[in-house]
Design an enzyme around this catalytic site. Structure first.
Site, short mmCIF file in Angstrom:
data_model
loop_
_atom_site.label_atom_id
_atom_site.label_comp_id
_atom_site.label_asym_id
_atom_site.label_seq_id
_atom_site.Cartn_x
_atom_site.Cartn_y
_atom_site.Cartn_z
N ARG A 1 0.79 -1.23 0.00
CA ARG A 1 0.00 0.00 0.00
C ARG A 1 0.83 1.28 0.00
O ARG A 1 0.26 2.37 0.00
CB ARG A 1 -0.98 -0.02 1.18
N VAL B 1 4.16 -13.55 2.53
CA VAL B 1 4.09 -14.84 1.86
C VAL B 1 5.44 -15.20 1.23
O VAL B 1 5.56 -16.17 0.50
CB VAL B 1 2.98 -14.82 0.77
N HIS C 1 -0.95 -15.65 5.84
CA HIS C 1 -1.47 -15.55 4.47
C HIS C 1 -0.81 -16.57 3.54
O HIS C 1 -0.80 -16.39 2.32
CB HIS C 1 -1.29 -14.12 3.92
#
Ligand code: BV8
Length: 372
Positions: A170, A237, A253
């Site tokens: 982000r 991940v 995740h």
């Protein structure tokens, strides 16, 4: 080995390694770098009560003071410390510490404190200030909390990996700068827009080739080995925590490296994924083992993370925007102290007991310097 080269060395070639002072006197350890990294040491005592047979009086400056300069030269740091150890140096007030010896002297000071825990005359704050003049009180506080905690859990996000050259999601340069996550990282995209899904995860996988853990990952692995932290729950991940040697890692995740068939669940290789072939077993679509938006986190990993967070008296959250549910809820689920480390300021400031603004690797490196 001890030599006696004192007579041929000039005073102005020597640098102060450490200077400690008490009322009316001081002890200095002097050092001279003979070749890069090769130091010799000697002491300078300015107090009659610290007299020592190996010393030679070189200057009688006032009525009650004599400077003693050791003629012996000590060729190793261990020997230099032994010389210091003849005096209660750790109970005195540090005045000056050589920048190149700060970590060694801090470690030696901590070892002294450990060996004499009931002594009230140590001055840890003064020692900290002199050994680490640039470190903020927040770093010192986190090191203290970490040292005192019985159970510490780390929660990391993509900001933990940017120093390994992996973009976060982000930030301005993150993965989502041009792509809407809900267009690609979803079960919907996997089902209905496989080309885009496949391209996005192929690019992500390729970007990880050649990436390796940075100093911050290594420090966390070391802290686990030393018992400072008990678990890492990560939203990442990329597998860099296990790669660094951390063992108790919960990948909330999933892992991008573990390719499987969406239909039958059988494992496949990354090469098969790259070549965009169908599952050799059932003809289904191959996908990375990440948790897509709309999927539920692996139950066992979630429960174990939650259990660690609940029994933690310290939770350190590193490099995450905390925008993704349910990982975002974890820091609120502890009764322990909470710390938030982020390169951006003013993010989640009020929700945490301590907010440290800085790069993950640098902050962890500074905290690590203070641990003993
Ligand atoms: C679920 C795929 C139950 C893997 C990812 C509306 C409101 C609230 C919630 C929802 C909602 N609508 C839907 C939801 C739920 C949804 C969700 O949270 N959506 C949000 C976005 C609104 N969650 C889910 O669907 C989850 N499952 O809830 O199951 C369920 C299921 C079905 C129906 C009902 C209920 C599944 C979540 C799956 C997440 N998967 N992507 C992949 O491709 O990798 S999310 C993606 O974001 C990444 O995987 C990553 O792990 C995750 C978190 O991001 P961050 O790690 O925080 O990264 P970010 O870039 O945001 O922040 C980095 C920070 O680091 C920045 O602050 C930056 O300043 C800082 N930083 C940068 N460099 C450094 C640094 N700090 C320090 N040092 C540095 N060097």
């Amino acid at each position: 080995m001890i030599g006696s080269e004192g007579g041929i060395m000039l005073r102005n070639q020597w640098e102060t390694i450490i200077s400690v002072a008490a009322e009316g006197g001081s002890i200095k350890l002097l050092g001279k770098e003979q070749s890069p990294g090769q130091w010799v040491f000697r002491k300078l005592v300015n107090e009659i009560q610290f007299d020592d047979l190996e010393d030679e009086a070189i200057n009688s400056s006032s009525h009650d003071r004599i400077d003693y300069e050791a003629r012996v030269v000590n060729k190793s740091w261990e020997e230099a410390l032994q010389i210091l150890d003849r005096y209660p140096w750790h109970k005195l007030s540090p005045r000056e510490v050589h920048p190149g010896f700060r970590k060694q002297l801090w470690a030696a000071f901590q070892a002294k404190r450990k060996g004499d825990p009931r002594s009230s005359s140590h001055r840890p704050t003064r020692w900290l200030k002199v050994c680490f003049p640039d470190y903020s009180q927040k770093i010192v506080k986190l090191a203290e909390w970490l040292q005192q905690a019985n159970h510490t859990t780390i929660l990391t996000g993509a900001g933990m990996s940017t120093e390994s050259n992996i973009p976060d999601f982000r930030s301005k340069e993150g993965w989502w700068k041009n792509i809407d996550p809900l267009m690609v990282a979803t079960t919907e995209a996997l089902a209905n827009n496989y080309d885009l899904f496949h391209e996005f995860y192929s690019v992500r996988l390729k970007a990880l080739e050649g990436c390796s853990p940075h100093k911050g990952h290594d420090i966390l692995a070391d802290w686990e080995r030393k018992g400072f932290i008990q678990a890492i729950a990560t939203q990442n991940v990329d597998g860099l925590h296990p790669d660094a040697g951390s063992r108790n890692v919960y990948e909330l995740h999933g892992s991008i490296h573990k390719i499987r068939c969406q239909s039958c669940g059988i494992n496949a290789s990354i090469e098969q994924f790259y070549s965009k072939v169908a599952c050799s077993h059932c003809g289904g679509k191959l996908r990375p083992g990440v948790v897509l938006f709309g999927e539920i986190l692996p139950e066992d990993i979630w429960s174990a993370s939650l259990s660690h967070i609940r029994k933690s008296d310290l939770v350190i959250v590193i490099g995450t925007s905390l925008e993704v549910y349910p990982a975002s809820q974890l820091p609120q689920m502890t009764e322990g102290k909470t710390v938030y480390i982020n390169i951006e300021s003013n993010v989640h400031g009020t929700d945490f007991d301590l907010v440290i603004n800085g790069k993950a690797g640098e902050v962890l490196g500074q905290v690590d310097d203070l641990l003993f």
